[in-house]
Design a protein around this motif. Structure first.
Motif, PDB file in Angstrom:
ATOM      1  N   SER A  42      -0.736  23.301 -70.863  1.00 11.68           N
ATOM      2  CA  SER A  42       0.573  23.057 -69.951  1.00 11.68           C
ATOM      3  C   SER A  42       1.603  22.512 -70.621  1.00 11.68           C
ATOM      4  O   SER A  42       2.733  22.279 -70.285  1.00 11.68           O
ATOM      5  CB  SER A  42       0.003  22.560 -68.631  1.00 11.68           C
TER       6      SER A  42
ATOM      7  N   ALA B 194       2.946  23.349 -73.755  1.00  8.55           N
ATOM      8  CA  ALA B 194       3.656  24.377 -74.378  1.00  8.55           C
ATOM      9  C   ALA B 194       4.984  24.521 -74.091  1.00  8.55           C
ATOM     10  O   ALA B 194       5.824  24.314 -74.706  1.00  8.55           O
ATOM     11  CB  ALA B 194       2.872  25.587 -74.807  1.00  8.55           C
ATOM     12  N   PRO B 195       4.998  24.725 -72.314  1.00  9.51           N
ATOM     13  CA  PRO B 195       6.417  25.125 -71.996  1.00  9.51           C
ATOM     14  C   PRO B 195       7.255  23.768 -71.990  1.00  9.51           C
ATOM     15  O   PRO B 195       8.546  23.926 -72.016  1.00  9.51           O
ATOM     16  CB  PRO B 195       6.056  25.438 -70.552  1.00  9.51           C
TER      17      PRO B 195
ATOM     18  N   GLU C 173       8.773  23.979 -75.275  1.00 11.99           N
ATOM     19  CA  GLU C 173       9.894  25.146 -75.312  1.00 11.99           C
ATOM     20  C   GLU C 173      11.195  24.932 -74.700  1.00 11.99           C
ATOM     21  O   GLU C 173      12.156  25.112 -74.873  1.00 11.99           O
ATOM     22  CB  GLU C 173       9.089  26.299 -74.758  1.00 11.99           C
ATOM     23  N   THR C 174      10.892  24.157 -73.309  1.00 10.54           N
ATOM     24  CA  THR C 174      11.985  23.940 -72.603  1.00 10.54           C
ATOM     25  C   THR C 174      12.843  22.825 -72.686  1.00 10.54           C
ATOM     26  O   THR C 174      14.097  22.449 -72.674  1.00 10.54           O
ATOM     27  CB  THR C 174      11.733  23.984 -70.971  1.00 10.54           C
TER      28      THR C 174
ATOM     29  N   ARG D 262       8.070  17.338 -67.013  1.00  6.72           N
ATOM     30  CA  ARG D 262       7.401  18.288 -65.969  1.00  6.72           C
ATOM     31  C   ARG D 262       6.635  17.300 -65.133  1.00  6.72           C
ATOM     32  O   ARG D 262       5.885  16.288 -65.424  1.00  6.72           O
ATOM     33  CB  ARG D 262       6.199  19.048 -66.560  1.00  6.72           C
TER      34      ARG D 262
END
Length: 466
Positions: A112, A114-115, A118-119, A123
């Motif tokens: 979780s 990794a996103p 990337e963004t 979170r």
């Protein structure tokens, strides 16, 4: 404000001025809130940046961030150089047991996290127990729930456009974090990431400096096994000191040798001979280093010591003479050791000579040593061969260089191979400057010589009495 009547009912209405006043009040309150946030952010950045080492930076953040984002646990993980894993580096928690210790690592691929990389966006997970139930393979989530945590805010650390790690805020309560917390972090994300990365780079630099210093210490220790500390320091201080070449310099040389040691070596087991020799050389080395001498060579039981090279010393002659006296005094300790181990007594003769030599790196680029050459070296060897066990002989050049404070024994001339004229030498029994150090009481010298002669020490050949 004014009243109006519609159908007999009175209504109160705001005037334009009143509505404008309310809007200005709300705007002023918004500006005040924004100003307080900016002050808090500025203080946080300043406090974090006041640390140099990574732990200092993170401790400062931990103390300051509560004014902006709530948490019961705060931790930092860094991404490995191969970009494959995240490794826990630092944690502070109110939990009684930390289940994700420093050094814990987890893969990034398919996680979780990794996103978030990337963004570049934080979170929020406001129900960690539910998330853990839905993601049973998430070991880190299970561990964090076992610590009693209920919700989390995970923020990316991006320095100079490159993801370097994560900053985790975790709360024991559920539904703790809001988008406002994400926005608060994003306002200072760039500065904060750079500060943390600065601390990490400083830590890595410090570790590399320590490693380099350990390696240098190892190199110095290895060199010290084969050359003196002065020579090692001279070679390591400047690259040009490794170049072949030399210089003419007036120095004092000390040469010592054990009398009849070859016969002793032949009549004892090799292991005992090496142990006896190493103990003797070890004791002599301590004395030589104490007086600032440079051990140029161990040749079996013979020691060649330089005073005045590679480190120049104006009092090199006096140092060498005082060193020779201390070496003869230390022989009493050497022989106590030998008696305690069933080994024979040893007797040492010493020569000290002052003269012009050529000193420097001798050999080839593949194999070289710091050495000394010249007729003065040869003469030192000739004088040493004339000294009896327990005796110190110095040349006239050394005696004149010391000038005062010497306690003289006999003075005589010796025939030295390679020299047309006899060489005048003086027996030294002590030196009273800068403080008294004496080999023996002059009255006791004849009995000492007789005792040493029983060890097989040859007499120095007197040619012309002074």
């Amino acid at each position: 404000m004014y009243f109006t009547h519609i159908g007999g009912t009175a209504f109160m209405q705001d005037t334009d001025d009143q509505r404008s006043g309310c809007a200005e009040g709300e705007l002023g309150e918004s500006f005040e809130t924004r100003f307080r946030e900016l002050v808090s952010f500025g203080e946080l950045i300043e406090h974090a940046n006041s640390g140099l080492r990574l732990d200092e930076v993170l401790e400062n953040l931990h103390a300051s961030f509560r004014r902006i984002i709530p948490y019961d646990r705060m931790s930092v993980a860094f991404i490995t150089p191969n970009r494959e894993r995240a490794v826990s580096r630092w944690t502070r928690s109110t939990a009684s047991e930390i289940r994700i210790p420093v050094g814990y690592s987890a893969p990034l691929a398919g996680s979780s996290l990794a996103p978030i990389i990337e963004t570049g966006e934080p979170r929020i997970l406001n129900d960690l127990r539910a998330y853990a139930a839905d993601h049973p393979d998430s070991d880190s989530t299970r561990r964090i729930v076992e610590e009693g945590m209920g919700s989390s805010l995970t923020c990316p650390l991006i320095a100079n456009g490159t993801p370097v790690g994560f900053l985790f805020f975790t709360s024991t309560g559920r539904d703790t974090y809001r988008d406002a917390d994400k926005r608060a972090f994003m306002r200072i994300a760039t500065q904060l990431s750079l500060i943390i990365e600065k601390g990490r780079l400083y830590e890595q630099l410090s570790e590399r400096t320590v490693d380099l210093e350990k390696r240098n210490e190892y190199v110095r220790a290895v060199l010290a096994r084969y050359v003196s500390d002065d020579i090692a320091a001279n070679l390591l201080s400047l690259p040009e000191n490794l170049e072949m070449g030399g210089e003419r310099r007036r120095i004092t040389m000390l040469m010592s040798d054990l009398r009849d040691f070859s016969s002793i070596a032949e009549s004892h087991e090799p292991e005992l001979v090496i142990a006896m020799l190493n103990h003797y050389l070890g004791e002599m080395t301590e004395v030589i280093v104490e007086y600032g001498g440079t051990i140029n060579e161990f040749i079996g039981d013979c020691i060649l010591v330089l005073f005045g090279a590679p480190v120049s010393r104006s009092d090199h002659a006096r140092r060498a003479v005082r060193c020779s006296i201390s070496m003869q005094i230390r022989m009493a300790e050497v022989n106590r050791y030998n008696r305690a181990h069933g080994l024979p007594a040893l007797a040492m003769g010493i020569a000290v000579h002052t003269g012009h030599t050529i000193v420097g790196n001798i050999g080839s680029p593949r194999r070289s040593k710091y050495g000394v050459v010249g007729t003065a070296v040869n003469l030192t060897s000739r004088i040493e061969s004339a000294a009896t066990g327990g005796q110190i002989l110095v040349s006239d050049e050394t005696r004149r260089s010391v000038r005062s404070g010497l306690l003289h024994g006999e003075a005589f001339e010796i025939e030295a191979v390679g020299y047309d004229r006899p060489v005048r030498v003086t027996e030294i029994l002590g030196c009273d400057r800068p403080e008294p150090i004496r080999l023996v009481d002059p009255a006791q010298l004849p009995s000492v010589r007789r005792q040493l002669a029983r060890c097989g020490a040859p007499k120095a050949r007197r040619i012309v009495p002074q």
